[in-house]
Design an enzyme around this catalytic site. Structure first.
Site, PDB file in Angstrom:
ATOM      1  N   SER D  95      87.748 -58.160  30.013  1.00 21.95           N
ATOM      2  CA  SER D  95      87.796 -59.538  30.503  1.00 21.95           C
ATOM      3  C   SER D  95      89.250 -59.935  30.703  1.00 21.95           C
ATOM      4  O   SER D  95      89.977 -60.132  29.727  1.00 21.95           O
ATOM      5  CB  SER D  95      87.139 -60.481  29.486  1.00 21.95           C
ATOM      6  OG  SER D  95      85.753 -60.263  29.428  1.00 21.95           O
ATOM      7  N   LYS D 170      83.054 -64.425  34.547  1.00 21.24           N
ATOM      8  CA  LYS D 170      83.243 -64.301  33.105  1.00 21.24           C
ATOM      9  C   LYS D 170      84.034 -65.495  32.561  1.00 21.24           C
ATOM     10  O   LYS D 170      83.722 -66.037  31.496  1.00 21.24           O
ATOM     11  CB  LYS D 170      83.969 -62.994  32.763  1.00 21.24           C
ATOM     12  CG  LYS D 170      84.230 -62.787  31.269  1.00 21.24           C
ATOM     13  CD  LYS D 170      82.942 -62.643  30.467  1.00 21.24           C
ATOM     14  CE  LYS D 170      83.157 -62.719  28.967  1.00 21.24           C
ATOM     15  NZ  LYS D 170      83.785 -61.548  28.384  1.00 21.24           N
ATOM     16  N   LYS D 238      92.308 -66.486  24.311  1.00 25.70           N
ATOM     17  CA  LYS D 238      92.827 -65.769  25.493  1.00 25.70           C
ATOM     18  C   LYS D 238      92.021 -66.158  26.736  1.00 25.70           C
ATOM     19  O   LYS D 238      92.565 -66.471  27.791  1.00 25.70           O
ATOM     20  CB  LYS D 238      92.724 -64.256  25.268  1.00 25.70           C
ATOM     21  CG  LYS D 238      93.131 -63.418  26.482  1.00 25.70           C
ATOM     22  CD  LYS D 238      92.445 -62.055  26.482  1.00 25.70           C
ATOM     23  CE  LYS D 238      90.957 -62.184  26.776  1.00 25.70           C
ATOM     24  NZ  LYS D 238      90.238 -60.956  27.070  1.00 25.70           N
TER      25      LYS D 238
END
Lengths: 293, 293, 293, 293
Positions: D95, D170, D238
């Site tokens: 990701s 995502k 993140k």
């Protein structure tokens, strides 16, 4: 008399360069877009390339919009670090990311070049009047050496720490200014909605703990609806990006900073990027379903 | 010489009443908690009940904490409206909900009583020095009549509209002040995290567009960690409740106001209600996992 | 067979009353606006006044929009508490402030009347299908007694605590639903901006940890742009007011709740109050300067 | 039978690689930290360098934590692009930032290498059970070719657009999940403060429009206080950085996203980075001055 190369002759850089020349220095300007260079050409000096501008310079001043611009100007194949002689003092007046400044300072050191980050506050008026606030990061010695130059363009000149510290303080400045403008904007729409006498209200607000430079300098834009910059939304948007990413990097939580970054982005997304940052008022009006006036 | 009843002799009301007396007026004080009444008793006059205080008064001044307190003092069975003679001028210095003020003004009118809402800004220091900012709502005529009284306790006295307008402006004041404090607090923690020279940084911030009364008056609290009020978090929490509900009522969207209400509530929930509102700094430190210093 | 008075025959109340009647109970309806009463009139019974409706009733069901409406219906001069016989069980299906419910329960007790707060979730479809979720506050005994009635209109019926607890859970429900809708809306505009295949994206989002009833039931509104309610922005705005004030009252800090209250207010201020709450999508588009589609 | 190199044998990658091998493929694993490689070594194959792993591979799968990791693995001097033969299909399950993926896809194209971005949702459990949701960006043809591989590790596999689109979806996923967790956390603390029966309340919330995969899967963590990951705060932090910067890049305003990024940063700053993301509950408790339980 110091030989100074001045890279970036825009709205801010141009009058700053003129002040340096009028202060007795030998200034050679350079601008990527040559159309801006005329004032300095008229005043006596402009160079077609960075290499030419930097040739023989003891000090290189830089005033360009954003981090990548400074990186190009300093690190580029035909840039300052490639042509400046060791010992040159580079003064970067641009407002950029503190971490980029730190990296640039390291790159400078490898070349034997000295760097000060010296972002300014005060806008076009401050540049024209030589009345900028300058927040300087770098060594004490370099700061001391540069002070006579700073004094020609600034009124409040403060050494705030090592390289990057100037940019950090500028980021803090932009956070506070954005909060002040947005809070004032919300207050104005709130007062309008209650049909309060806005002029009287702003007078009394300005006289107490709600008083600020923003209230004093921006109330005119808000009451008149004239959002001629001044300081553009687009640039403040860039700066709030610096604030939130630098805060994130340092593990500092800035709930207001985060909210302001979204509100400034909304102003930009609605086409107000070229207006003065006091046009955050238009965003509050939009959110509240009110006429933009 | 005017006969004045002064209801509410707390940190603010007590010195204000003394100023009125020193200005040549005959002041009769009353306080729900009699322990506070001593200064005025010493100075010559205090009454055991509102009825006694109001008896013969031409002006009734009120300075109590919150909307329900003012409602009790004015509308209560033994309150001002029950005992004041028609024509009495009631000056409510308290900071309360604008809609409550509007209702109180209507109730006053039914009794032939006149009401001005006159919330103040400037804190204990302003009250002690007779240097408050006063934002006044009500009729022009009543305002004109009250001006000599206002001038004894205030420095900036402004008539901002009809009844409720004073409270509305005070709410706007509290929104702007909260935004200023929180933004400064976020900036301070941000600067600390980057090991910037904080004193130098605040100097240069204060000299530019980020400058404000809050920066000037509250930076000392933030750098020293001494949060003796001044103006308490608990009261500012109450005020931000007024801001958000009044904005909601008027269909004005205040994203910063909404965020600030949560942050002030967090300060209170963490036990800082009795500290000065500059203790919002502690909230930013908590969010950022940093020592409260 | 229980004799039931049903006050409030709107979009929700009307089908609920029919379900109760079809379940074998003797239902007498009443509506402030008589135009709505037709379905029950057709079905056999409607009363011109609350007094008539309540006369002889063992259970009084209430389904009206907001706190003041319930207060009027129950506490009013011609209201339920004035006419219901001691022992009557009042079931308030309305979604109102928990503190108001607590006060109403006390007032009921003084009259020897029993109260359950029983707000519902599931919207018009849930009401039509007798498939509502019902969150019930009050005594165990009263809950047990009311269960056969709840089972005629609801599918998930849960006793969550004493009086007010039902409303508290409903407030929590509305907080979560608003967050889900707004997050989905931000995601949709984000995906649109990147020219992602939205249908495919929503399929995969729905299959994982981002899956939710909101995604399933509201994605159609968002992709079609048809915001026929469903549940109106105006009502969700009311509910988020309940959430933020109840959280404030309890000293619970709800940063997302605070932000959502502002965003829902913005939707309303921009004229979307009568649209389905999934129209929060339009707010994200407005903020982002995008066509409302 | 396809020869597959699998780079990154962590909590997610390791079981995924085993599934591919058990599906009949010849899998050669590689991990920067060799301690993790044991499962695949036991299962038959592991390589000491990327070059060895990639040698002869038709497909290269990558599953590493962040953008710089993928850049190192693919672009590094000893990386995949330096050693893979033209025509190789690289499947990046990591990701990372959509713009980084777009750049990597261009770099791949220069080498005649094909790239799919295929980030997953479903966590360790999904990886262990071969039940991941996979959002795939890249060409139709490459997607079709990769489907048999995806089907061994995923249950919901969707092609959402060209390169970068997988990462964009995502990011949207992580925005929605964070909003769900934070809203649930605020609701839980709110319900606790009102002494509601939390189990009953979550039951009824889960049955209506507030129902979600997060409520179902994370309520246990919240009620037990066991925040063993699952998915770590640090990684979600993140991801929210990706969300806010990608939204900013696209001119999409995400007020909830911005607020969530700050709240997740606060969790991390308070030492909760290694806990499951449902530990956002601890942040709401901290803000509300409540015991962490």
């Amino acid at each position: 008399m110091t030989r100074i190369a001045f890279i970036g002759l825009g709205i801010m850089g141009s009058p700053m360069a003129v002040h340096l020349q009028q202060g007795g220095h030998q200034v050679t300007g350079h601008n990527l877009d040559p159309s801006r260079t005329q004032p300095l050409v008229d005043a006596g000096a402009a160079a077609p390339t960075i290499a030419d501008a930097v040739d023989g310079a003891e000090v290189v001043a830089v005033m360009v919009p954003d981090s990548p611009d400074v990186q190009d100007v300093l690190l580029g194949e035909h840039g300052v670090f490639a042509h400046a002689k060791p010992g040159t003092l580079v003064i970067d007046f641009s407002s950029i990311r503190p971490d980029v400044t730190v990296d640039l300072a390291k790159a400078a050191q490898h070349k034997g070049i000295r760097l000060l980050d010296a972002p300014v506050s005060g806008g076009e008026a401050g540049a024209l009047n030589g009345a900028l606030s300058i927040m300087v990061g770098g060594s004490e010695a370099d700061f001391a050496e540069a002070c006579p130059i700073f004094d020609l363009v600034g009124r409040t000149v403060v050494h705030v720490g090592s390289n990057g510290a100037g940019q950090t303080v500028k980021a803090a400045n932009q956070l506070i200014v954005a909060a002040n403008i947005e809070a004032l904007a919300e207050a104005v729409v709130f007062l309008e909605a209650y049909d309060v006498d806005l002029t009287a209200a702003l007078d009394v607000l300005g006289g107490g703990l709600a008083g600020s430079a923003v209230l004093e300098q921006k109330r005119g834009n808000m009451t008149s609806g004239d959002f001629t910059p001044g300081f553009r939304i687009d640039l403040h948007h860039k700066d709030l990006g610096i604030v939130t990413s630098a805060a994130r990097e340092a593990g500092v939580v800035v709930p207001l900073g985060g909210a302001l970054a979204q509100l400034m982005a909304a102003a930009r997304a609605n086409g107000d990027g070229d207006l003065d940052h006091s046009a955050l008022l238009r965003g509050v009006r939009r959110l509240s379903g009110r006429s933009l006036g």
